[in-house]
Design a protein around this motif. Structure first.
Motif, PDB file in Angstrom:
ATOM      1  N   ALA A 267       0.836  -1.206   0.000  1.00  0.00           N
ATOM      2  CA  ALA A 267       0.000   0.000   0.000  1.00  0.00           C
ATOM      3  C   ALA A 267       0.870   1.254   0.000  1.00  0.00           C
ATOM      4  CB  ALA A 267      -0.927  -0.008   1.208  1.00  0.00           C
ATOM      5  N   LEU A 268       1.955   1.221   0.753  1.00  0.00           N
ATOM      6  CA  LEU A 268       2.858   2.369   0.794  1.00  0.00           C
ATOM      7  C   LEU A 268       3.574   2.574  -0.533  1.00  0.00           C
ATOM      8  CD1 LEU A 268       4.447   1.892   4.343  1.00  0.00           C
ATOM      9  CD2 LEU A 268       2.658   3.504   3.666  1.00  0.00           C
ATOM     10  N   VAL A 269       4.026   1.465  -1.145  1.00  0.00           N
ATOM     11  CA  VAL A 269       4.721   1.569  -2.428  1.00  0.00           C
ATOM     12  C   VAL A 269       3.787   2.134  -3.496  1.00  0.00           C
ATOM     13  CG1 VAL A 269       5.772   0.241  -4.294  1.00  0.00           C
ATOM     14  CG2 VAL A 269       6.398  -0.246  -1.915  1.00  0.00           C
ATOM     15  N   ALA A 270       2.581   1.572  -3.576  1.00  0.00           N
ATOM     16  CA  ALA A 270       1.617   2.043  -4.572  1.00  0.00           C
ATOM     17  C   ALA A 270       1.266   3.504  -4.338  1.00  0.00           C
ATOM     18  CB  ALA A 270       0.364   1.177  -4.535  1.00  0.00           C
ATOM     19  N   GLY A 271       1.017   3.871  -3.077  1.00  0.00           N
ATOM     20  CA  GLY A 271       0.676   5.256  -2.778  1.00  0.00           C
ATOM     21  C   GLY A 271       1.796   6.216  -3.112  1.00  0.00           C
TER      22      GLY A 271
ATOM     23  N   ASN B  29      -7.618   2.475   0.578  1.00  0.00           N
ATOM     24  CA  ASN B  29      -7.787   3.800   1.178  1.00  0.00           C
ATOM     25  C   ASN B  29      -6.467   4.334   1.717  1.00  0.00           C
ATOM     26  OD1 ASN B  29      -9.453   6.025   2.468  1.00  0.00           O
ATOM     27  ND2 ASN B  29      -8.486   5.119   4.265  1.00  0.00           N
ATOM     28  N   LEU B  30      -5.685   3.493   2.357  1.00  0.00           N
ATOM     29  CA  LEU B  30      -4.405   3.952   2.891  1.00  0.00           C
ATOM     30  C   LEU B  30      -3.466   4.380   1.764  1.00  0.00           C
ATOM     31  CD1 LEU B  30      -3.425   4.011   5.914  1.00  0.00           C
ATOM     32  CD2 LEU B  30      -1.840   2.231   5.223  1.00  0.00           C
ATOM     33  N   SER B  31      -3.528   3.664   0.650  1.00  0.00           N
ATOM     34  CA  SER B  31      -2.700   4.009  -0.501  1.00  0.00           C
ATOM     35  C   SER B  31      -3.088   5.367  -1.070  1.00  0.00           C
ATOM     36  CB  SER B  31      -2.824   2.915  -1.564  1.00  0.00           C
ATOM     37  OG  SER B  31      -1.842   3.055  -2.549  1.00  0.00           O
ATOM     38  N   GLN B  32      -4.414   5.606  -1.206  1.00  0.00           N
ATOM     39  CA  GLN B  32      -4.823   6.914  -1.718  1.00  0.00           C
ATOM     40  C   GLN B  32      -4.499   8.018  -0.726  1.00  0.00           C
ATOM     41  OE1 GLN B  32      -7.327   9.289  -0.922  1.00  0.00           O
ATOM     42  NE2 GLN B  32      -8.186   8.249   0.873  1.00  0.00           N
ATOM     43  N   THR B  33      -4.524   7.715   0.575  1.00  0.00           N
ATOM     44  CA  THR B  33      -4.161   8.714   1.581  1.00  0.00           C
ATOM     45  C   THR B  33      -2.710   9.157   1.397  1.00  0.00           C
ATOM     46  OG1 THR B  33      -5.728   7.777   3.179  1.00  0.00           O
ATOM     47  CG2 THR B  33      -3.967   9.153   4.051  1.00  0.00           C
ATOM     48  N   ALA B  34      -1.820   8.190   1.213  1.00  0.00           N
ATOM     49  CA  ALA B  34      -0.413   8.520   0.976  1.00  0.00           C
ATOM     50  C   ALA B  34      -0.249   9.310  -0.316  1.00  0.00           C
ATOM     51  CB  ALA B  34       0.418   7.241   0.926  1.00  0.00           C
ATOM     52  N   ALA B  35      -0.939   8.893  -1.378  1.00  0.00           N
ATOM     53  CA  ALA B  35      -0.807   9.567  -2.672  1.00  0.00           C
ATOM     54  C   ALA B  35      -1.285  11.010  -2.604  1.00  0.00           C
ATOM     55  CB  ALA B  35      -1.591   8.796  -3.732  1.00  0.00           C
ATOM     56  N   VAL B  36      -2.398  11.247  -1.938  1.00  0.00           N
ATOM     57  CA  VAL B  36      -2.929  12.610  -1.821  1.00  0.00           C
ATOM     58  C   VAL B  36      -1.953  13.501  -1.061  1.00  0.00           C
ATOM     59  CG1 VAL B  36      -4.755  13.988  -0.743  1.00  0.00           C
ATOM     60  CG2 VAL B  36      -5.339  11.943  -2.047  1.00  0.00           C
ATOM     61  N   SER B  37      -1.315  12.966  -0.021  1.00  0.00           N
ATOM     62  CA  SER B  37      -0.347  13.749   0.741  1.00  0.00           C
ATOM     63  C   SER B  37       0.860  14.117  -0.121  1.00  0.00           C
ATOM     64  CB  SER B  37       0.109  12.956   1.971  1.00  0.00           C
ATOM     65  OG  SER B  37       0.967  13.727   2.781  1.00  0.00           O
TER      66      SER B  37
ATOM     67  N   LEU C 297       0.056   8.324   9.891  1.00  0.00           N
ATOM     68  CA  LEU C 297       1.409   7.785   9.758  1.00  0.00           C
ATOM     69  C   LEU C 297       1.900   7.771   8.310  1.00  0.00           C
ATOM     70  CD1 LEU C 297       1.378   4.779  12.268  1.00  0.00           C
ATOM     71  CD2 LEU C 297       2.553   6.971  12.515  1.00  0.00           C
ATOM     72  N   VAL C 298       0.992   7.613   7.344  1.00  0.00           N
ATOM     73  CA  VAL C 298       1.437   7.605   5.941  1.00  0.00           C
ATOM     74  C   VAL C 298       1.403   8.995   5.331  1.00  0.00           C
ATOM     75  CG1 VAL C 298       0.682   5.224   5.651  1.00  0.00           C
ATOM     76  CG2 VAL C 298      -0.850   7.068   4.972  1.00  0.00           C
ATOM     77  N   GLN C 299       0.643   9.920   5.907  1.00  0.00           N
ATOM     78  CA  GLN C 299       0.607  11.270   5.369  1.00  0.00           C
ATOM     79  C   GLN C 299       1.924  12.011   5.621  1.00  0.00           C
ATOM     80  OE1 GLN C 299      -2.924  12.666   7.373  1.00  0.00           O
ATOM     81  NE2 GLN C 299      -4.134  12.611   5.493  1.00  0.00           N
ATOM     82  N   LEU C 300       2.526  11.809   6.772  1.00  0.00           N
ATOM     83  CA  LEU C 300       3.736  12.550   7.105  1.00  0.00           C
ATOM     84  C   LEU C 300       4.923  12.209   6.205  1.00  0.00           C
ATOM     85  CD1 LEU C 300       3.407  12.585  10.995  1.00  0.00           C
ATOM     86  CD2 LEU C 300       3.037  14.479   9.409  1.00  0.00           C
ATOM     87  N   PRO C 301       5.250  10.913   5.978  1.00  0.00           N
ATOM     88  CA  PRO C 301       6.330  10.637   5.011  1.00  0.00           C
ATOM     89  C   PRO C 301       5.951  11.025   3.586  1.00  0.00           C
ATOM     90  CG  PRO C 301       5.346   8.583   5.799  1.00  0.00           C
ATOM     91  CD  PRO C 301       4.817   9.681   6.658  1.00  0.00           C
ATOM     92  N   GLY C 302       4.648  11.074   3.296  1.00  0.00           N
ATOM     93  CA  GLY C 302       4.220  11.524   1.978  1.00  0.00           C
ATOM     94  C   GLY C 302       4.658  12.946   1.690  1.00  0.00           C
TER      95      GLY C 302
END
Length: 604
Positions: free
Chosen positions: A44-48, A100-108, A450-455
């Motif tokens: 999910a992180l890689v895709a995002g 959803n987590l993937s899109q959250t990272a991508a949006v960030s 947690l995924v928005q911040l590294p994004g």
């Protein structure tokens, strides 16, 4: 983007594909049972991250070219589902929470161009003679993005749960993810248009910018004149820009027609008058647009001021929420809240150091800007939740006016201060859209944090080099990159710091009339006439960009409206095709700029 979509009433608005049906999902507690399918996974992180990098590059190009940028919630959900499904062939099945987590990272990641000021404050400063180094801009964006994410987490409970504001983009994203995971045909229907239009967009861009087989635009015959000026000099025609068609598909007919109306008033009405009345003697695009910018800014600022005033009453409750940060919740929520509270000070220090070093914003002025940032981010977030309109640039320009009046004679100072406010507000709104989608799907808000911040870090690493490439290749404020948002920041800075006497000849009255029109149109849009009145902010953009941009964009909007009227079943495919056209041209244009900078190719 239709009338339900975000950002259509501000400069640098956010594009969000219209999801025509109202969300049917119901809120689910954010603390989900341990038996829930995996959510925070490596894939999910890689895709995002990959999708977000594409989104960031796209937003740099579209934002500098048109003033629009894509929030990415819906598009990244679609791409994340496809990418995760491919990865799942050798692993466990994909869950809606993973998507959803993937899109959250991508949006960030994708929001960083706006957060770091690459679409407004940074090029405006460059046009005023201040060019901060790229690494400092990146760190500035990281600090502001972190603050925006933290503010969103602080506001989440009140806005999403206590007041249950709709945040329609987030709700539409949750509905799309739910549909993709429950209906096998939904993905195929949407992705077909995305890939076909993306490849076609790349082919046309290559033919136009490298091989020279296609012109930038097909102008009306040179023999045709408007007020004594040839159609060619006014740039009246249709552009060979698939990205413009794609933006038109997403913004919808009201915004598309509003931009065309603004362009017609500016380039077919005011421009010939300026020449015939000898207000200007040079008929080149830079000279004419330098005058027409002012009534356009008046329209956009008038619309923004009306929107912001309607949110002022919410400030006391928001400040109470910020003081309670880290004190509520249990388990993950309580732990995340405490970490958010602890992260605020380091983010402030990082942003303040970069503001002083790179933007000449002293610690005192930075703290004053920060005092404005907290309440204005809350105003922006509430407006986003209620209307899906995210007034990021207007809140920044409100800060500009305050600094310009308080410290006259320093336009760069108020641009930097406005960049602090608008940057944090950009990430706050984007984060809340994702948090709303997660809430409706039963996701963990803490894991989304947690995924928005590294994004934010990845977004800065991608967006700043893309910006540098495009600006070095095409120049600031050129026909290729007219930079509507940056022009607005620069205009407000000069007006606030120098006064009306610095405006071009005869433009003071036009600016005042534009502001009044913006106020009246925005007030009228809250009543029964809403569907019939044009968007003041969209009209303002029509004053700044070349006329053929507006014509092409409006053509895309009317095309999408025609499909929605006569073949509703194809609406989602057309919207996906619009997104593909934007992404295709943007990515290839940045690649071409890199090859030109390296001396490997020459543009046609």
């Amino acid at each position: 983007m239709s009338e339900r979509q975000s950002g259509r009433a501000v400069a640098a608005p956010v594009l969000v594909p219209d999801e025509s049906s109202s969300p049917s999902l119901h809120p689910v507690p954010s603390e989900v049972p341990a038996s829930t399918p995996p959510e925070l996974t490596a894939r999910a992180l890689v895709a995002g991250g990959l999708i977000g990098a594409v989104l960031a590059v796209t937003n740099v190009y579209t934002g500098l070219k048109t003033g629009f940028w894509e929030s990415g919630c819906v598009l990244s959900s679609l791409l994340a589902f496809g990418g995760l499904s491919a990865m799942a062939r050798r692993g466990p099945p994909v869950s809606p929470l993973e998507t959803n987590l993937s899109q959250t990272a991508a949006v960030s990641v994708g929001a960083v161009p706006a957060t770091a000021g690459l679409l407004g404050a940074v090029p405006a400063l460059a046009m005023l003679g201040t060019q901060p180094p790229g690494w400092a801009v990146a760190l500035w964006g990281v600090g502001l993005g972190t603050l925006g994410v933290l503010f969103a987490f602080a506001l989440r409970r009140r806005l999403l749960e206590d007041e249950a504001l709709p945040f329609p983009t987030g709700a539409a994203t949750a509905e799309l993810i739910s549909t993709l995971h429950s209906t096998g045909s939904a993905y195929a229907e949407r992705v077909r248009g995305l890939w076909v239009s993306g490849l076609a967009s790349m082919g046309l861009t290559l033919s136009r910018d490298v091989w020279g087989l296609v012109p930038q635009a097909s102008m009306l015959p040179g023999s045709l004149t408007v007020g004594g000026l040839s159609a060619n000099s006014l740039m009246l025609g249709i552009g060979w820009n698939p990205m413009m068609l794609g933006i038109g598909v997403l913004v919808g007919p009201r915004a598309g027609l509003s931009i065309l109306l603004g362009s017609a008033l500016a380039w077919a009405g005011l421009a010939p008058w300026l020449v015939s009345a000898k207000v200007v003697t040079d008929t080149s695009f830079p000279t004419l647009s330098g005058w027409l910018l002012w009534p356009g800014v008046g329209l956009m600022v008038g619309a923004a001021a009306t929107s912001l005033l309607s949110q002022v009453g919410a400030l006391p409750s928001v400040m109470r929420d910020l003081r309670k940060l880290g004190q509520d919740g249990a388990g993950w929520e309580s732990t995340a809240g405490r970490w958010v509270a602890r992260a605020v000070l380091p983010a402030i220090v990082l942003t303040g150091v970069m503001a002083w070093f790179a933007f000449q914003l002293s610690p005192l002025y930075f703290l004053l800007a920060l005092l404005l940032t907290f309440p204005l981010c809350a105003v922006c977030a509430r407006a986003t939740g209620q209307t899906d309109i995210a007034p990021m640039s207007p809140v920044g320009q409100l800060a500009q006016v305050g600094f310009g009046l308080g410290v006259p004679g320093h336009p760069g100072l108020n641009v930097a201060a406005g960049g602090v406010v608008s940057g944090a507000a950009s990430h706050t709104s984007g984060s809340l859209w994702s948090l709303q989608a997660g809430r409706l799907l039963g996701a963990s808000a803490s894991r989304q944090l947690l995924v928005q911040l590294p994004g934010v870090l990845l977004g800065a690493a991608v967006a700043v080099p893309a910006y540098a490439l495009l600006v070095s290749t095409h120049g600031l404020g050129s026909e290729t990159l007219p930079m509507p948002t940056a022009q607005q920041f620069k205009a407000v800075a000069e007006l606030a710091s120098k006064g009306l006497g610095e405006l071009p000849p005869s433009s003071t009255l036009a600016t005042g009339l534009g502001f009044l029109a913006g106020v009246l149109l925005s007030v009228g849009a809250r009543g029964r006439l809403a569907r019939w009145l044009p968007s003041a902010a969209a009209m303002g953009i029509g004053f700044v960009v070349p006329a053929y941009y507006s014509v092409t964009l409006c053509l895309g909007a009317l095309l999408a409206a025609g499909v929605a009227r006569f073949r509703p079943s194809a609406t989602q495919t057309v919207q996906s095709a619009g997104a593909g056209a934007i992404v295709g041209e943007s990515l290839l244009s940045v690649l071409i700029a890199a090859l030109v900078a390296a001396g490997l190719i020459h543009q046609g």
